[in-house]
Design an enzyme around this catalytic site. Structure first.
Site, PDB file in Angstrom:
ATOM      1  CB  CYS A 113      39.341  42.860  42.067  1.00  0.00           C
ATOM      2  SG  CYS A 113      37.814  43.727  42.536  1.00  0.00           S
ATOM      3  CB  CYS A 162      35.191  41.346  43.922  1.00  0.00           C
ATOM      4  SG  CYS A 162      33.593  41.971  42.563  1.00  0.00           S
ATOM      5  CG  HIS A 214      34.380  43.185  39.326  1.00  0.00           C
ATOM      6  ND1 HIS A 214      35.407  43.322  39.776  1.00  0.00           N
ATOM      7  CD2 HIS A 214      34.292  44.312  38.473  1.00  0.00           C
ATOM      8  CE1 HIS A 214      36.424  44.567  38.953  1.00  0.00           C
ATOM      9  NE2 HIS A 214      35.982  44.582  38.160  1.00  0.00           N
ATOM     10  CD  GLU A 232      34.339  38.382  41.863  1.00  0.00           C
ATOM     11  OE1 GLU A 232      33.777  39.383  40.843  1.00  0.00           O
ATOM     12  OE2 GLU A 232      35.700  38.306  41.802  1.00  0.00           O
TER      13      GLU A 232
HETATM   14 ZN    ZN Z   1      35.871  42.835  41.169  1.00  0.00          ZN
END
Ligand code: ZN
Length: 162
Positions: free
Chosen positions: A102, A105, A77, A79
């Site tokens: 999410c 993260c 992801h 992040e």
């Molecule tokens: Zn994430």
């Protein structure tokens, strides 16, 4: 007289996050993230994609089907990529991200010392991973703020070079 239409900081950083998202090869969701320090300097950026050395052409971008044949086990992801890409301590830094983080993260952001999250979209607000994410961020006293829709699309053609 100075210009009045210059970008405020929040718009500027979210614009960079959006530009970072445009690097993503993911056909369904493009996410960008920017880490900013207390001096309003960009420390790092990231977008969602496969880890370094993992082929964008050989690995699956599918969302449905056998878990190992979907993108989910492989995509890093935005992040995560932004935190890993930084070469400095992120304690007290703020994160600008185009989509609410999410739960995976959220753990990374908490452990990295991020103090505040600005996001543009929370389309998965009622999904378990976001509920868990908010539960952790709240417990860790990391605040998050939705930035209203920003006038980003007009800006690139707005600069003069006389
Ligand atoms: Zn994430």
């Amino acid at each position: 007289m100075k210009r009045k239409e210059y970008l405020d900081w929040k718009t500027y950083f979210m614009t960079v996050a959006k530009a970072s998202a445009m690097r993503s090869k993911d056909p369904s969701t493009q996410v960008g993230a920017v880490v900013v320090n207390r001096l309003q300097q960009i420390v790092s950026t990231g977008y969602n994609g496969f880890p370094r050395g993992i082929s964008d052409d050989d690995f699956p971008w599918e969302r449905e089907g056998d878990f190992v044949n979907t993108k989910y086990p492989y995509v890093a992801h935005a992040e995560l990529n932004a935190v890993v890409a930084s070469r400095t301590d992120l304690t007290g830094c703020e994160l600008y991200v185009t989509l609410f983080p999410c739960n995976e993260c959220a753990k990374i952001l908490i452990q990295a010392g991020i103090s505040k999250i600005y996001f543009m979209d929370n389309k998965y607000d009622n999904e378990p991973n976001v509920i868990a994410s908010k539960r952790m961020l709240d417990a860790a006293q990391i605040s998050y703020e939705l930035l209203p829709d920003l006038k980003i699309e007009i800006l690139i053609n707005d600069i003069k070079m006389d």
